[in-house]
Design a protein around this motif. Structure first.
Motif, mmCIF file in Angstrom:
data_model
loop_
_atom_site.group_PDB
_atom_site.id
_atom_site.type_symbol
_atom_site.label_atom_id
_atom_site.label_comp_id
_atom_site.label_asym_id
_atom_site.label_seq_id
_atom_site.Cartn_x
_atom_site.Cartn_y
_atom_site.Cartn_z
ATOM 1 N N ALA A 69 0.817 -1.211 0.000
ATOM 2 C CA ALA A 69 0.000 0.000 0.000
ATOM 3 C C ALA A 69 0.852 1.264 0.000
ATOM 4 O O ALA A 69 0.473 2.285 -0.574
ATOM 5 C CB ALA A 69 -0.924 0.004 1.221
ATOM 6 N N GLN A 70 2.000 1.171 0.658
ATOM 7 C CA GLN A 70 2.885 2.326 0.819
ATOM 8 C C GLN A 70 4.323 1.804 0.873
ATOM 9 O O GLN A 70 4.791 1.365 1.924
ATOM 10 C CB GLN A 70 2.529 3.066 2.116
ATOM 11 N N PRO A 71 5.034 1.815 -0.250
ATOM 12 C CA PRO A 71 6.348 1.171 -0.325
ATOM 13 C C PRO A 71 7.284 1.538 0.825
ATOM 14 O O PRO A 71 7.493 2.714 1.121
ATOM 15 C CB PRO A 71 6.897 1.674 -1.662
ATOM 16 N N CYS A 72 7.822 0.479 1.477
ATOM 17 C CA CYS A 72 8.721 0.707 2.618
ATOM 18 C C CYS A 72 9.773 -0.388 2.737
ATOM 19 O O CYS A 72 10.629 -0.311 3.621
ATOM 20 C CB CYS A 72 7.919 0.794 3.918
ATOM 21 N N VAL A 73 9.713 -1.416 1.882
ATOM 22 C CA VAL A 73 10.623 -2.562 1.990
ATOM 23 C C VAL A 73 11.695 -2.464 0.916
ATOM 24 O O VAL A 73 11.407 -2.184 -0.250
ATOM 25 C CB VAL A 73 9.855 -3.891 1.856
ATOM 26 N N ASP A 74 12.948 -2.720 1.327
ATOM 27 C CA ASP A 74 14.083 -2.661 0.408
ATOM 28 C C ASP A 74 14.521 -4.056 -0.043
ATOM 29 O O ASP A 74 14.867 -4.262 -1.199
ATOM 30 C CB ASP A 74 15.250 -1.947 1.085
ATOM 31 N N ALA A 75 14.492 -5.038 0.890
ATOM 32 C CA ALA A 75 14.949 -6.388 0.561
ATOM 33 C C ALA A 75 14.344 -7.390 1.537
ATOM 34 O O ALA A 75 13.994 -7.036 2.666
ATOM 35 C CB ALA A 75 16.478 -6.474 0.602
ATOM 36 N N VAL A 76 14.247 -8.658 1.066
ATOM 37 C CA VAL A 76 13.724 -9.739 1.905
ATOM 38 C C VAL A 76 14.618 -10.957 1.731
ATOM 39 O O VAL A 76 14.947 -11.343 0.603
ATOM 40 C CB VAL A 76 12.282 -10.125 1.523
ATOM 41 N N TYR A 77 15.001 -11.568 2.859
ATOM 42 C CA TYR A 77 15.791 -12.800 2.858
ATOM 43 C C TYR A 77 15.006 -13.831 3.656
ATOM 44 O O TYR A 77 14.655 -13.579 4.824
ATOM 45 C CB TYR A 77 17.164 -12.552 3.478
ATOM 46 N N VAL A 78 14.743 -14.980 3.055
ATOM 47 C CA VAL A 78 13.830 -15.932 3.693
ATOM 48 C C VAL A 78 14.270 -17.363 3.379
ATOM 49 O O VAL A 78 14.807 -17.641 2.305
ATOM 50 C CB VAL A 78 12.381 -15.684 3.198
ATOM 51 N N THR A 79 14.048 -18.250 4.336
ATOM 52 C CA THR A 79 14.368 -19.660 4.104
ATOM 53 C C THR A 79 13.186 -20.364 3.448
ATOM 54 O O THR A 79 12.034 -19.935 3.569
ATOM 55 C CB THR A 79 14.681 -20.376 5.434
ATOM 56 N N GLU A 80 13.471 -21.461 2.756
ATOM 57 C CA GLU A 80 12.398 -22.260 2.152
ATOM 58 C C GLU A 80 11.468 -22.803 3.233
ATOM 59 O O GLU A 80 10.248 -22.880 3.033
ATOM 60 C CB GLU A 80 12.996 -23.410 1.339
ATOM 61 N N GLU A 81 12.031 -23.182 4.357
ATOM 62 C CA GLU A 81 11.228 -23.707 5.451
ATOM 63 C C GLU A 81 10.220 -22.671 5.933
ATOM 64 O O GLU A 81 9.053 -22.991 6.197
ATOM 65 C CB GLU A 81 12.147 -24.124 6.607
ATOM 66 N N ALA A 82 10.644 -21.411 6.039
ATOM 67 C CA ALA A 82 9.737 -20.353 6.476
ATOM 68 C C ALA A 82 8.606 -20.150 5.472
ATOM 69 O O ALA A 82 7.451 -19.935 5.860
ATOM 70 C CB ALA A 82 10.503 -19.046 6.684
ATOM 71 N N LEU A 83 8.916 -20.229 4.192
ATOM 72 C CA LEU A 83 7.870 -20.081 3.171
ATOM 73 C C LEU A 83 6.859 -21.216 3.260
ATOM 74 O O LEU A 83 5.652 -21.005 3.085
ATOM 75 C CB LEU A 83 8.494 -20.044 1.777
ATOM 76 N N ASP A 84 7.343 -22.431 3.547
ATOM 77 C CA ASP A 84 6.438 -23.577 3.690
ATOM 78 C C ASP A 84 5.526 -23.412 4.902
ATOM 79 O O ASP A 84 4.340 -23.764 4.853
ATOM 80 C CB ASP A 84 7.244 -24.875 3.833
ATOM 81 N N HIS A 85 6.077 -22.887 5.996
ATOM 82 C CA HIS A 85 5.307 -22.746 7.233
ATOM 83 C C HIS A 85 4.385 -21.533 7.243
ATOM 84 O O HIS A 85 3.428 -21.481 8.027
ATOM 85 C CB HIS A 85 6.250 -22.649 8.438
ATOM 86 N N HIS A 86 4.668 -20.561 6.380
ATOM 87 C CA HIS A 86 3.892 -19.316 6.380
ATOM 88 C C HIS A 86 3.436 -18.990 4.956
ATOM 89 O O HIS A 86 3.986 -18.091 4.290
ATOM 90 C CB HIS A 86 4.734 -18.167 6.947
ATOM 91 N N PRO A 87 2.422 -19.685 4.463
ATOM 92 C CA PRO A 87 1.960 -19.456 3.094
ATOM 93 C C PRO A 87 1.454 -18.041 2.853
ATOM 94 O O PRO A 87 1.491 -17.547 1.720
ATOM 95 C CB PRO A 87 0.831 -20.483 2.917
ATOM 96 N N ASP A 88 0.998 -17.363 3.908
ATOM 97 C CA ASP A 88 0.548 -15.977 3.725
ATOM 98 C C ASP A 88 1.720 -15.073 3.371
ATOM 99 O O ASP A 88 1.589 -14.168 2.531
ATOM 100 C CB ASP A 88 -0.164 -15.476 4.979
ATOM 101 N N ILE A 89 2.891 -15.336 3.977
ATOM 102 C CA ILE A 89 4.077 -14.562 3.629
ATOM 103 C C ILE A 89 4.521 -14.889 2.205
ATOM 104 O O ILE A 89 4.904 -13.997 1.435
ATOM 105 C CB ILE A 89 5.217 -14.826 4.635
ATOM 106 N N ALA A 90 4.453 -16.161 1.837
ATOM 107 C CA ALA A 90 4.790 -16.554 0.466
ATOM 108 C C ALA A 90 3.897 -15.836 -0.538
ATOM 109 O O ALA A 90 4.367 -15.367 -1.583
ATOM 110 C CB ALA A 90 4.660 -18.064 0.319
ATOM 111 N N ALA A 91 2.607 -15.715 -0.221
ATOM 112 C CA ALA A 91 1.673 -15.042 -1.124
ATOM 113 C C ALA A 91 1.994 -13.549 -1.237
ATOM 114 O O ALA A 91 1.938 -12.971 -2.334
ATOM 115 C CB ALA A 91 0.239 -15.238 -0.633
#
Length: 291
Positions: free
Chosen positions: A44-66
């Motif tokens: 809604a209002q750009p504020c993020v520069d970069a994201v570093y994430v593990t595959e395990e975290a993406l599997d456990h948090h599908p909302d973040i993956a989306a």
């Protein structure tokens, strides 16, 4: 990313230091809750520069993956899969939680906050503990406050411990840092706000203020005449953990308000006291709006 000694990893880890954050205008938001709130705000209002994430975290948090799928689609953020070892090297957390987000500073000028005609502000005057600052910010968010202001001499809002302790609320409401308290109070008063100082020895009792507000909202014919109407736009001042508000800071307020202690506790810490005070005002203001 798999090399914890890579230059990019060191670059991100450097943001744990205040000087690097100040120089670059960036800070770290760690863990799933902060990540999802940062990404939602970014869309809604750009504020993020970069994201570093593990595959395990993406599997456990599908909302973040989306959310990341949407962020990647507009190519506005640098996104990389990383190993646990890499995230451990980036983070100062004892147990990294699988995702680190590099965000741009979010604070806004006091003038912008007051221009929006706020009804409820929380001011931290020289509050030093990251956990307490985070608790007040979360309480302000939950109570529906319009903003949180940190005065000069307060804890660094972007300290990783402070950011973690906000549990994502940092991304929900405006925050001002480094404010001059006398100038803030004068401007808030000119904007129509009353100023209350949370003070364990205050002359006004918060219970009595709440009772009078509830009776007034209910249309009681003989409402107790109290010195302050909690339903009006209000700025609450909360002081340093060890020393509270100084005498000069208390003098800036219209009234000093005590949260009554009915048991044997010596006092309430600043996070707990702020929660009680902010909810008292929020409830009175909602009643007033319903009249």
């Amino acid at each position: 990313m798999s090399n914890p000694r890579a230059d990019r990893v060191k670059d991100v880890a450097g943001l744990a230091g205040r000087s690097a954050r100040s120089k670059r205008g960036l800070f770290l938001a760690e863990g799933p809750q902060n990540a999802r709130e940062a990404l939602a705000r970014h869309l809604a209002q750009p504020c993020v520069d970069a994201v570093y994430v593990t595959e395990e975290a993406l599997d456990h948090h599908p909302d973040i993956a989306a959310l990341l799928e949407r962020v990647v689609a507009d190519r506005s953020v640098f996104v990389r899969l990383a190993t646990r070892e890499v995230l451990g090297a980036m983070s100062d957390a004892v147990t990294p939680q699988g995702v680190v987000v590099v965000c741009r500073a979010l604070d806004v000028p006091v003038a912008d906050v007051l221009a929006a005609r706020p009804r409820l502000l929380a001011v931290l005057a020289r509050v030093q503990d990251p956990g307490n600052a985070g608790t007040v910010l979360r309480a302000a968010d939950a109570a529906g406050a319009d903003a949180v202001v940190l005065t000069a001499g307060s804890v660094d809002l972007y300290n990783p411990k402070t950011v973690r302790s906000t549990a994502g609320s940092l991304f929900h409401l405006p925050v001002t840092v480094g404010a001059d308290l006398p100038e803030l109070v004068a401007a808030a008063r000119s904007a129509g706000c009353g100023i209350l100082a949370a003070d364990g020895y205050g002359a006004l009792d918060l219970d009595r203020l709440q009772d009078a507000s509830a009776a007034r909202a209910a249309g009681a014919p003989d409402v107790e005449d109290v010195a302050y109407d909690l339903a009006r736009p209000t700025v609450w001042l909360f002081g340093n953990e060890a020393r509270g508000l100084s005498e000069a800071e208390k003098e800036l307020a219209d009234h000093r308000v005590a949260v009554p202690v009915h048991g044997r506790a010596e006092s309430l810490n600043v996070g707990t006291a702020a929660t009680v005070c902010l909810y008292a005002s929020a409830r009175a203001q909602r009643r007033g709006a319903d009249r």
